[in-house]
Write an enzyme that holds these catalytic residues in place. Sequence first.
Site, PDB file in Angstrom:
ATOM      1  N   GLY A 221       7.092  -6.260   1.604  1.00  0.00           N
ATOM      2  CA  GLY A 221       5.710  -5.834   1.832  1.00  0.00           C
ATOM      3  C   GLY A 221       4.883  -5.825   0.563  1.00  0.00           C
ATOM      4  CE1 TYR A 256      -1.660  -1.427   0.599  1.00  0.00           C
ATOM      5  CE2 TYR A 256      -2.309   0.479   1.890  1.00  0.00           C
ATOM      6  CZ  TYR A 256      -1.823  -0.802   1.816  1.00  0.00           C
ATOM      7  OH  TYR A 256      -1.497  -1.467   2.975  1.00  0.00           O
TER       8      TYR A 256
END
Length: 304
Positions: A221, A256
């Site tokens: 990911g 993030y």
Amino acid sequence: MAIASSFSFPLDLHRHRLLPRHFIHHRSFPALPISSYPFPLLLKTQNQFFKTSSAPLGSSPTTLDSSLLEDPLRTGRFLTNDEYERLKLLGDFEYFQELESGSMWVRVMRDCELDATVGLLAESFAESMFWPSGYISLLRFLVKQYLIERRALMPHTATLIGFYKGKNGEEEEAEELAGTVEVSFDKRGANASPPTPTPPKDSPYICNMTVKKELRRRGIGWHLLKAGEELISQMSTSREVFLHCRMIDTAPFNMYTKAGYTVVQTDTIISLLMLQRRKHLMCKELPAITMRSPESDAPFSVEE
């Protein structure tokens, strides 16, 4: 660690009235965005060196379906010279990464890989929303229509897919589809009705990211995200990239943040009245493109 990136599938409520109220998205009528409900992806802690490769613009395309370049009408419209060159750049793009458990590479989805990508997205979305398996067929149909429409907008947007090859001792396992992520580069590639808080339509945007369930916690990911950022750096003059993250997804938020994204706006509580999860709109300014050798790449670790 869970990773989440936003969904942006358009579903026509006038044609699909059996859907739950929270499964809604854009067209010309009022709708709630599916991108309000990102699904979890898992990422493993590991130290890795980034290694990427992208063929020069002038070289012949090697990773995009050659028939797409030979017949521009496959995109659903005539292409300008600039669009044609950008389409060739998409065809040349590759991102490669050695992982502790194997290796992966990312490129633009081909026509023949559409159904496999549809299945991956539909199953991941159903899993994240705790939907019964009976909805998978409907999800597949709607997701496929969405991907076909988005593919017609190339080179202003692109769906990337990642392949993973694991290691079993000294032997390598068979290569398999591991994940996908969607990127848009400009206003023409933006979704008609993006989720709230609304990102600038003329800025690059990352969404619809997932990793195959059996292959999570291996760093896939993270590198789908990095591949999307690298392609944006080559395809867009804008350095600001946007994505959404649900407020309840603390692990993706931390990832993030590690990747350099910061919150620029957050949904108000009014979104709860619309059966949506509150979300952060996050932004990152990409650095200028630089040519890096493997020796200059710095390791990065993602904490679980």
